[in-house]
Motif scaffolding. Sequence first.
Motif, PDB file in Angstrom:
ATOM      1  N   TRP A  14      37.414  35.399  17.688  1.00 37.70           N
ATOM      2  CA  TRP A  14      37.420  34.187  16.956  1.00 37.70           C
ATOM      3  C   TRP A  14      37.593  32.845  17.663  1.00 37.70           C
ATOM      4  O   TRP A  14      37.006  31.879  17.112  1.00 37.70           O
ATOM      5  CB  TRP A  14      38.671  34.388  15.950  1.00 37.70           C
ATOM      6  CG  TRP A  14      38.429  35.043  14.563  1.00 37.70           C
ATOM      7  CD1 TRP A  14      38.580  36.401  14.233  1.00 37.70           C
ATOM      8  CD2 TRP A  14      37.544  34.379  13.713  1.00 37.70           C
ATOM      9  NE1 TRP A  14      38.003  36.768  13.217  1.00 37.70           N
ATOM     10  CE2 TRP A  14      37.522  35.445  12.505  1.00 37.70           C
ATOM     11  CE3 TRP A  14      36.849  33.205  13.245  1.00 37.70           C
ATOM     12  CZ2 TRP A  14      36.584  35.361  11.503  1.00 37.70           C
ATOM     13  CZ3 TRP A  14      36.081  33.031  12.176  1.00 37.70           C
ATOM     14  CH2 TRP A  14      36.069  34.247  11.258  1.00 37.70           C
ATOM     15  N   THR A  15      37.853  32.972  18.676  1.00 41.59           N
ATOM     16  CA  THR A  15      38.003  31.593  19.721  1.00 41.59           C
ATOM     17  C   THR A  15      36.759  31.001  19.779  1.00 41.59           C
ATOM     18  O   THR A  15      36.436  29.759  19.659  1.00 41.59           O
ATOM     19  CB  THR A  15      38.775  31.594  21.031  1.00 41.59           C
ATOM     20  OG1 THR A  15      40.124  32.191  20.595  1.00 41.59           O
ATOM     21  CG2 THR A  15      38.842  30.568  21.620  1.00 41.59           C
ATOM     22  N   ASP A  16      35.606  31.984  20.413  1.00 44.31           N
ATOM     23  CA  ASP A  16      34.405  31.520  20.422  1.00 44.31           C
ATOM     24  C   ASP A  16      33.513  31.120  19.081  1.00 44.31           C
ATOM     25  O   ASP A  16      33.181  30.171  19.283  1.00 44.31           O
ATOM     26  CB  ASP A  16      33.756  32.662  21.104  1.00 44.31           C
ATOM     27  CG  ASP A  16      32.254  32.197  21.469  1.00 44.31           C
ATOM     28  OD1 ASP A  16      31.866  31.273  21.661  1.00 44.31           O
ATOM     29  OD2 ASP A  16      31.286  33.432  21.320  1.00 44.31           O
ATOM     30  N   ALA A  17      33.919  31.722  18.051  1.00 41.44           N
ATOM     31  CA  ALA A  17      33.326  31.300  16.742  1.00 41.44           C
ATOM     32  C   ALA A  17      33.835  30.091  16.440  1.00 41.44           C
ATOM     33  O   ALA A  17      32.825  29.305  16.106  1.00 41.44           O
ATOM     34  CB  ALA A  17      33.774  32.710  15.768  1.00 41.44           C
ATOM     35  N   ARG A  18      35.122  29.998  16.582  1.00 44.46           N
ATOM     36  CA  ARG A  18      35.280  28.559  15.904  1.00 44.46           C
ATOM     37  C   ARG A  18      35.141  27.336  16.881  1.00 44.46           C
ATOM     38  O   ARG A  18      34.655  26.320  16.272  1.00 44.46           O
ATOM     39  CB  ARG A  18      37.095  28.475  15.864  1.00 44.46           C
ATOM     40  CG  ARG A  18      37.671  29.456  14.743  1.00 44.46           C
ATOM     41  CD  ARG A  18      39.175  29.477  14.785  1.00 44.46           C
ATOM     42  NE  ARG A  18      39.506  30.005  13.627  1.00 44.46           N
ATOM     43  CZ  ARG A  18      40.613  29.834  13.020  1.00 44.46           C
ATOM     44  NH1 ARG A  18      41.620  28.959  13.458  1.00 44.46           N
ATOM     45  NH2 ARG A  18      41.149  30.465  11.981  1.00 44.46           N
ATOM     46  N   ARG A  19      34.926  27.750  18.245  1.00 45.15           N
ATOM     47  CA  ARG A  19      34.367  26.734  18.969  1.00 45.15           C
ATOM     48  C   ARG A  19      32.913  26.223  18.804  1.00 45.15           C
ATOM     49  O   ARG A  19      32.562  25.032  18.628  1.00 45.15           O
ATOM     50  CB  ARG A  19      34.340  27.204  20.486  1.00 45.15           C
ATOM     51  CG  ARG A  19      33.847  25.983  21.577  1.00 45.15           C
ATOM     52  CD  ARG A  19      33.849  26.395  22.793  1.00 45.15           C
ATOM     53  NE  ARG A  19      33.040  27.982  22.954  1.00 45.15           N
ATOM     54  CZ  ARG A  19      31.680  27.946  22.986  1.00 45.15           C
ATOM     55  NH1 ARG A  19      30.802  26.837  22.639  1.00 45.15           N
ATOM     56  NH2 ARG A  19      31.264  29.213  23.027  1.00 45.15           N
ATOM     57  N   ARG A  20      31.923  27.368  18.445  1.00 44.14           N
ATOM     58  CA  ARG A  20      30.693  27.202  17.930  1.00 44.14           C
ATOM     59  C   ARG A  20      30.579  26.504  16.764  1.00 44.14           C
ATOM     60  O   ARG A  20      29.675  25.756  16.863  1.00 44.14           O
ATOM     61  CB  ARG A  20      30.060  28.526  17.929  1.00 44.14           C
ATOM     62  CG  ARG A  20      29.691  29.053  19.488  1.00 44.14           C
ATOM     63  CD  ARG A  20      29.272  30.695  19.183  1.00 44.14           C
ATOM     64  NE  ARG A  20      29.020  31.361  20.405  1.00 44.14           N
ATOM     65  CZ  ARG A  20      28.071  31.255  21.255  1.00 44.14           C
ATOM     66  NH1 ARG A  20      26.890  30.778  20.676  1.00 44.14           N
ATOM     67  NH2 ARG A  20      27.940  31.875  22.446  1.00 44.14           N
ATOM     68  N   LEU A  21      31.503  26.917  15.780  1.00 39.51           N
ATOM     69  CA  LEU A  21      31.520  26.184  14.417  1.00 39.51           C
ATOM     70  C   LEU A  21      31.939  24.731  14.594  1.00 39.51           C
ATOM     71  O   LEU A  21      31.388  23.814  13.995  1.00 39.51           O
ATOM     72  CB  LEU A  21      32.612  26.810  13.402  1.00 39.51           C
ATOM     73  CG  LEU A  21      32.056  28.180  13.015  1.00 39.51           C
ATOM     74  CD1 LEU A  21      33.022  28.848  12.273  1.00 39.51           C
ATOM     75  CD2 LEU A  21      30.641  27.784  11.921  1.00 39.51           C
ATOM     76  N   ALA A  22      32.822  24.196  15.408  1.00 41.36           N
ATOM     77  CA  ALA A  22      33.464  22.764  15.989  1.00 41.36           C
ATOM     78  C   ALA A  22      32.132  22.300  16.465  1.00 41.36           C
ATOM     79  O   ALA A  22      31.662  21.165  16.010  1.00 41.36           O
ATOM     80  CB  ALA A  22      34.501  22.845  16.593  1.00 41.36           C
ATOM     81  N   ASP A  23      31.249  22.861  17.529  1.00 45.77           N
ATOM     82  CA  ASP A  23      30.261  22.258  18.075  1.00 45.77           C
ATOM     83  C   ASP A  23      29.100  22.159  16.960  1.00 45.77           C
ATOM     84  O   ASP A  23      28.448  20.890  16.907  1.00 45.77           O
ATOM     85  CB  ASP A  23      29.631  22.979  19.165  1.00 45.77           C
ATOM     86  CG  ASP A  23      30.475  23.459  20.287  1.00 45.77           C
ATOM     87  OD1 ASP A  23      31.556  22.507  20.369  1.00 45.77           O
ATOM     88  OD2 ASP A  23      30.258  24.033  21.114  1.00 45.77           O
ATOM     89  N   GLN A  24      28.865  23.003  16.038  1.00 47.24           N
ATOM     90  CA  GLN A  24      27.980  22.685  14.917  1.00 47.24           C
ATOM     91  C   GLN A  24      28.131  21.711  14.176  1.00 47.24           C
ATOM     92  O   GLN A  24      27.323  20.897  13.622  1.00 47.24           O
ATOM     93  CB  GLN A  24      27.592  24.161  14.215  1.00 47.24           C
ATOM     94  CG  GLN A  24      26.495  24.140  13.118  1.00 47.24           C
ATOM     95  CD  GLN A  24      25.239  24.179  13.552  1.00 47.24           C
ATOM     96  OE1 GLN A  24      25.172  24.555  14.784  1.00 47.24           O
ATOM     97  NE2 GLN A  24      24.304  23.111  13.172  1.00 47.24           N
ATOM     98  N   ASP A  25      29.553  21.442  13.796  1.00 49.17           N
ATOM     99  CA  ASP A  25      29.978  20.537  12.816  1.00 49.17           C
ATOM    100  C   ASP A  25      29.738  19.099  13.493  1.00 49.17           C
ATOM    101  O   ASP A  25      29.286  18.430  12.713  1.00 49.17           O
ATOM    102  CB  ASP A  25      31.197  20.702  12.440  1.00 49.17           C
ATOM    103  CG  ASP A  25      32.110  20.016  11.228  1.00 49.17           C
ATOM    104  OD1 ASP A  25      31.117  19.786  10.385  1.00 49.17           O
ATOM    105  OD2 ASP A  25      33.193  19.630  11.055  1.00 49.17           O
ATOM    106  N   ARG A  26      30.007  19.110  14.721  1.00 47.96           N
ATOM    107  CA  ARG A  26      29.721  17.782  15.302  1.00 47.96           C
ATOM    108  C   ARG A  26      28.292  17.549  15.658  1.00 47.96           C
ATOM    109  O   ARG A  26      28.033  16.254  15.251  1.00 47.96           O
ATOM    110  CB  ARG A  26      30.467  17.866  16.801  1.00 47.96           C
ATOM    111  CG  ARG A  26      31.961  17.446  16.917  1.00 47.96           C
ATOM    112  CD  ARG A  26      32.456  17.274  18.284  1.00 47.96           C
ATOM    113  NE  ARG A  26      32.364  18.457  19.025  1.00 47.96           N
ATOM    114  CZ  ARG A  26      33.188  19.342  18.954  1.00 47.96           C
ATOM    115  NH1 ARG A  26      34.129  19.696  18.384  1.00 47.96           N
ATOM    116  NH2 ARG A  26      32.969  20.547  19.721  1.00 47.96           N
ATOM    117  N   ALA A  27      27.622  18.339  15.748  1.00 47.54           N
ATOM    118  CA  ALA A  27      26.038  18.272  15.786  1.00 47.54           C
ATOM    119  C   ALA A  27      25.430  17.654  14.400  1.00 47.54           C
ATOM    120  O   ALA A  27      24.388  17.034  14.402  1.00 47.54           O
ATOM    121  CB  ALA A  27      25.321  19.480  16.114  1.00 47.54           C
ATOM    122  N   GLY A  28      26.044  18.239  13.244  1.00 49.46           N
ATOM    123  CA  GLY A  28      25.598  17.896  11.946  1.00 49.46           C
ATOM    124  C   GLY A  28      25.913  16.666  11.454  1.00 49.46           C
ATOM    125  O   GLY A  28      25.560  16.068  10.537  1.00 49.46           O
ATOM    126  N   ALA A  29      27.239  16.083  12.171  1.00 51.41           N
ATOM    127  CA  ALA A  29      27.856  14.836  11.650  1.00 51.41           C
ATOM    128  C   ALA A  29      26.845  13.493  11.861  1.00 51.41           C
ATOM    129  O   ALA A  29      26.153  13.647  12.736  1.00 51.41           O
ATOM    130  CB  ALA A  29      29.249  14.733  12.080  1.00 51.41           C
TER     131      ALA A  29
END
Length: 133
Positions: A118-133
């Motif tokens: 889950w640590t890896d998944a949450r990091r990837r989601l945060a990266d995706q969120d920043r990229a989409g902002a």
Amino acid sequence: MPTLRWTTVNTPAPDAEAFVMASRLEVRSLKDVPRFFAQSLTAWKQVCGAPGAYGASLIAQPLKRTFWTLSAWEDKAALYAYARTEPHKSIMTGLRPATKASVFTFWEVPVADLPIDWTDARRRLADQDRAGA
């Protein structure tokens, strides 16, 4: 925090690749949380019998109005077939008005790396969120 730990659905061949999807779904209001959670459990049950599913996990943070999903699939086609199949299709359509924000990310891993952390998944989601902002 209700968590459905990683559940292995189908055992892949040891040299296979897995197509992984992680999501973060934020509900608009606390009053929508019980329905969202109940529908999430219905979709979870569907994953457990879905062709091509390798495994899945769900984290619900009801007081934060946030739901996290993590799943691994035989390939992209298996994931998309699940998403288009009932009851998942109607659940997601019906819950769309109650959803404030959502982030999805996808990647591939060797099946030897399952279950996904889950640590890896949450990091990837945060990266995706920043990229989409």
